[in-house]
Design a protein around this motif. Structure first.
Motif, short mmCIF file in Angstrom:
data_model
loop_
_atom_site.label_atom_id
_atom_site.label_comp_id
_atom_site.label_asym_id
_atom_site.label_seq_id
_atom_site.Cartn_x
_atom_site.Cartn_y
_atom_site.Cartn_z
N LEU A 178 0.71 -1.14 0.00
CA LEU A 178 -0.12 0.01 0.05
C LEU A 178 0.53 0.90 0.13
O LEU A 178 1.66 1.36 0.72
CB LEU A 178 -0.80 -0.17 1.19
CG LEU A 178 -1.71 -1.03 1.04
CD1 LEU A 178 -2.07 -1.88 2.35
CD2 LEU A 178 -3.14 -0.48 0.12
N CYS A 179 0.34 2.36 -0.71
CA CYS A 179 1.20 3.32 -0.45
C CYS A 179 0.30 4.91 -0.26
O CYS A 179 -0.92 4.27 -0.94
CB CYS A 179 1.51 3.62 -2.10
SG CYS A 179 2.03 5.18 -2.94
N ALA A 180 0.79 5.18 -0.07
CA ALA A 180 -0.31 6.63 1.03
C ALA A 180 1.20 8.02 0.21
O ALA A 180 1.94 7.56 0.40
CB ALA A 180 -0.72 6.38 2.24
N SER A 181 0.48 8.94 0.07
CA SER A 181 0.91 10.44 -0.18
C SER A 181 -0.17 11.25 1.28
O SER A 181 -1.17 11.09 1.60
CB SER A 181 0.66 10.90 -1.04
OG SER A 181 -0.44 10.40 -1.62
N SER A 182 0.24 12.04 1.71
CA SER A 182 -0.02 13.36 2.52
C SER A 182 0.43 15.09 2.28
O SER A 182 1.85 14.63 1.28
CB SER A 182 0.35 12.55 3.99
OG SER A 182 1.44 13.14 4.22
N LEU A 183 -0.04 15.50 2.39
CA LEU A 183 0.71 16.75 2.02
C LEU A 183 2.10 16.96 3.96
O LEU A 183 1.79 16.11 4.24
CB LEU A 183 0.33 18.73 2.77
CG LEU A 183 -1.41 18.31 1.89
CD1 LEU A 183 -2.33 19.24 2.53
CD2 LEU A 183 -0.63 18.90 0.61
N GLY A 184 3.07 17.72 3.75
CA GLY A 184 4.11 17.69 4.94
C GLY A 184 4.13 18.68 5.38
O GLY A 184 3.57 19.28 5.76
N PRO A 185 5.66 19.55 5.96
CA PRO A 185 5.46 19.60 7.20
C PRO A 185 5.34 21.03 6.69
O PRO A 185 5.55 21.67 5.56
CB PRO A 185 7.24 20.24 7.34
CG PRO A 185 7.45 18.35 6.61
CD PRO A 185 6.83 17.99 5.59
N GLY A 186 4.60 22.19 7.75
CA GLY A 186 4.88 23.18 7.19
C GLY A 186 2.86 23.19 5.78
O GLY A 186 2.81 24.88 5.46
N GLN A 187 2.51 22.01 5.72
CA GLN A 187 0.92 22.84 4.69
C GLN A 187 0.08 22.05 5.24
O GLN A 187 -1.02 21.80 4.62
CB GLN A 187 1.58 21.31 3.69
CG GLN A 187 2.96 21.81 2.27
CD GLN A 187 3.29 20.66 1.39
OE1 GLN A 187 2.58 19.22 2.13
NE2 GLN A 187 2.92 21.20 0.51
#
Lengths: 116, 112
Positions: free
Chosen positions: A91-100
């Protein structure tokens, strides 16, 4: 894209062969994660990419596993000399990162890998 | 690292019933998420809830960070609520908010 896209959705391979799994994150998501889920089990962390920083590879189970990501785009997870115990859903996931503002993971539909 | 325990491991409900799922964690966290994995394997983000209470339709969640637990409430359950519910927190106290360790999940079966 609108969601996290993974390919292939299913992969059957012979023991000893190499496989490459692909993840296309949501556009604008700087963070990308790979997890493994064996049948009936929870999620096992593999690797984490954040922008152009060095990835956190602490979850990779052996040196047969490697992953790459070019900038903030597509990632590939490669398993060399596959073994039967590698059979799982990846499984792959993505997200906004630091400061976002983060906001949580969005998962793809996964790649079901079967090693025969 | 932070240990995550979810209870109960399995739960069977009659359609229309209410339930509470619990997640205990062993150290302070600055991030906590609840996910639902449907019977086809798709993982859906339900709540990002490091503290406080949130509601979304029939679902709500409360995290009491000082007491190291979170609760997920499901009201008027439907068969489509079936699946596995996972709680996830950072792998160690002070870790960046962006990597999560998952509990073993609560498997919910809602029967008509």
């Amino acid at each position: 894209g609108a969601g996290v896209s993974q390919s292939p959705s299913n992969k059957v391979t012979e023991k000893g062969k190499d496989v490459e799994l692909r993840c296309d994150p949501i556009s604008g998501h700087t963070a990308l994660y790979w997890y493994r889920q064996r049948l009936g089990q929870g999620l096992e962390f593999l690797i984490y990419f954040q922008g152009n920083s060095a990835p956190d590879k602490s979850g990779l189970p052996s040196d047969r596993f490697s992953a790459e990501r070019t900038g903030e785009s597509v990632s590939t997870l490669t398993i060399q000399r596959t073994q039967q115990e590698d059979s799982a859903v990846y499984l792959c996931a993505s997200s906004l990162g630091p400061g976002q503002g983060w906001g949580g993971y969005t998962f793809g539909s996964g790649t079901r890998l079967t090693v025969v | 690292g932070i240990q995550v325990e979810q209870s109960p491991p399995d739960l069977i409900l009659q359609e229309g019933a209410n339930s509470t799922l619990r997640c205990n964690f062993s150290d302070s966290v600055n991030n906590l998420q609840w996910f639902h994995q449907n019977p086809w394997g798709q993982l859906i983000n339900l709540f990002y809830i490091p503290s406080g209470t949130k509601q979304n339709g029939r679902l709500s969640a409360t995290t009491v960070a000082t007491e190291r637990y979170s609760l997920l409430y499901i009201s008027s359950s439907q068969t489509t609520d079936s699946g596995v519910y996972f709680c996830a927190v950072p792998p160690y106290s002070g870790a960046g908010s962006y990597q999560l360790t998952f509990g073993k999940g609560t498997k919910l079966s809602v029967i008509p």
